[in-house]
Write an enzyme that holds these catalytic residues in place. Structure first.
Site, PDB file in Angstrom:
ATOM      1  N   GLY A 209       0.836  -1.206   0.000  1.00 47.28           N
ATOM      2  CA  GLY A 209       0.000   0.000   0.000  1.00 47.28           C
ATOM      3  C   GLY A 209       0.864   1.248   0.000  1.00 47.28           C
ATOM      4  O   GLY A 209       2.054   1.175  -0.309  1.00 47.28           O
ATOM      5  N   ASN A 210       0.262   2.380   0.311  1.00 46.45           N
ATOM      6  CA  ASN A 210       1.041   3.614   0.448  1.00 46.45           C
ATOM      7  C   ASN A 210       0.359   4.520   1.481  1.00 46.45           C
ATOM      8  O   ASN A 210      -0.684   4.175   2.017  1.00 46.45           O
ATOM      9  CB  ASN A 210       1.212   4.307  -0.908  1.00 46.45           C
ATOM     10  CG  ASN A 210      -0.117   4.674  -1.528  1.00 46.45           C
ATOM     11  OD1 ASN A 210      -0.866   5.480  -0.983  1.00 46.45           O
ATOM     12  ND2 ASN A 210      -0.428   4.056  -2.668  1.00 46.45           N
TER      13      ASN A 210
END
Ligand code: C5P
Length: 406
Positions: A209-210
């Site tokens: 993810g980020n």
């Protein structure tokens, strides 16, 4: 209901006309507005906070601190929350304090913290109203961009007759509705907005993810909806609640889900704002069972995802507006410009990771807007809500330009 979803701070000050604020409040609530009443200490001599809290369904804010538990009323939060501050009735004293920044009560501090439109309905005796001190204070407030709802001529509490009577609540309500309608330049328009991160699954318990919080994309969806547009908000996993009737949220998890939905929605839309931090790579294969810890190094092979913005840029018609974002760490302007070209965007919003207060998770942003002629507009550090309003104003200009080209 003409004010659904609108946040209004109703300031009430110490005037005989304060009783009319209750009627006004009732009208605002009936139209669907969420109203936070802020009373000055003097206002409470004229109408009780109990009446106002019962009608608004919220405790009235009046003191900086609660006498019961010491909790703090944040004028900054109220100022940011409000779409409109309406002060009715406004006494000569309050008007004077607003004009000169005399912050000795919660209402004036809220006024000074607010970024939204302010409307003022003065109420006072005719001689007070026409005194040069009051008239010049009203002039100062007009110069700040505040709207003055002129008092009516009529019988005054003093028994005299003249100008100074607060405008009737029904008329003030219509002014408020008119103010919000004026802003609806995107009525009957439909926008696609992407927001948040994507999660690319590795196995049933892990993903790539980020740090995107979705705050900027959600603020843009809100600003578009406030301008009258219907919004399809395709959102990655975030923790933001939104209750705007003009916004339909479509929750997705991965880049490929986002891709599929955007391709389906975009042809029906008048434009799209690509705010999501879409993963550029996703695992080549998904492990149906949890990967076990081992002694050896683990390599996960990644494959590139589809560039959604680029694909929309390819199918964009001459009437559609397509806006992208670029979050850069180096060669910001050059990188953003080449993205705008490659993705066929109408403009791109650049945030630099090097600017303090800009980028992921924070509530503020500092942007540079780059258009198709490589014109660059740099703005100062602002709240994401304000940045969203600026971006939507630019979208409105682009739409108007495209419509007039025919
Ligand atoms: O190329 P880069 O990822 O920096 O471009 C950012 C812009 O492109 C953003 O508007 C983002 O939402 C969009 N984008 C996209 N699909 C991707 C990657 C980025 O729509 N796979």
């Amino acid at each position: 209901m003409r004010l659904t979803g609108k946040h209004i701070v109703l300031g009430v000050t110490g005037s005989i006309a304060a009783y009319k604020a209750a009627i006004l409040l009732r009208g605002l609530v009936k139209e669907g507005a969420e109203v936070q009443v802020v009373m000055t200490p003097a206002a409470k001599e004229f109408i009780t906070p109990v009446t106002m809290s019962a009608l608004s369904g919220k405790p009235v804010a009046s003191e900086f601190f609660s006498a019961n538990d010491g909790s703090w009323y944040s004028h900054v939060d109220m100022g940011q929350w409000a779409d409109l501050i309406l002060i009715a009735p406004a006494t000569a004293a309050t008007i004077g304090k607003m004009a000169h920044g005399v912050c000795d009560n919660l209402l004036i501090t809220t006024y000074l913290s607010a970024k939204c439109q302010v409307m003022i309905a003065p109420a006072m005796d005719l001689d007070m109203f026409r005194h040069p001190a009051n008239l010049s204070n009203l002039e100062i407030l007009r110069s700040f961009g505040n709207l003055i709802i002129e008092p009516a001529e009529g019988e005054l509490a003093s028994g005299l007759y003249g100008k100074g009577r607060m405008e009737e609540p029904e008329n003030i309500l219509e002014e408020v509705v008119h103010f919000f309608n004026q802003k609806k330049k995107l009525l009957n328009r439909h926008f696609l907005v992407t927001a948040g991160p994507t999660h690319e699954k590795i196995d049933p318990v892990r993903f790539i993810g980020n740090y995107s919080s979705g705050k900027m994309g959600y603020a843009i969806a809100n600003a578009l909806a406030d301008s009258g547009a219907k919004v399809s908000l395709v959102s990655g996993p975030v923790h933001i609640k939104i209750t705007n009737p003009n916004i339909t949220i479509i929750q997705v998890e991965s880049a490929s889900e986002m891709h599929e939905l955007c391709l389906r929605i975009f042809p029906e839309a008048d434009g799209a704002v690509m705010c999501a931090a879409v993963a550029d790579f996703t695992p080549l294969s998904y492990s149906g069972s949890k990967l076990k810890r081992g002694k050896d190094e683990l390599t996960i092979q990644l494959k590139p995802t589809n560039d959604i913005a680029e694909e929309l840029g390819r199918i964009k018609t001459g009437k559609q507006v397509l806006v992208g974002f670029a979050l850069e760490t180096n060669d910001e302007l050059a990188n953003a410009w080449s993205k705008l070209k490659r993705k066929n965007l109408d403009f791109i919003v650049l945030n630099s990771m090097n600017d303090p207060g800009a980028g992921f998770a924070v509530d503020t942003n500092k942007i540079t807007l780059i258009d198709m002629d490589n014109n660059q507009t740099v703005s100062e550090l602002k709240s994401k809500k304000e940045v969203a309003v600026d971006i939507v104003s630019r979208i409105i200009l682009e739409m108007e330009r495209k419509t007039s080209q025919k």
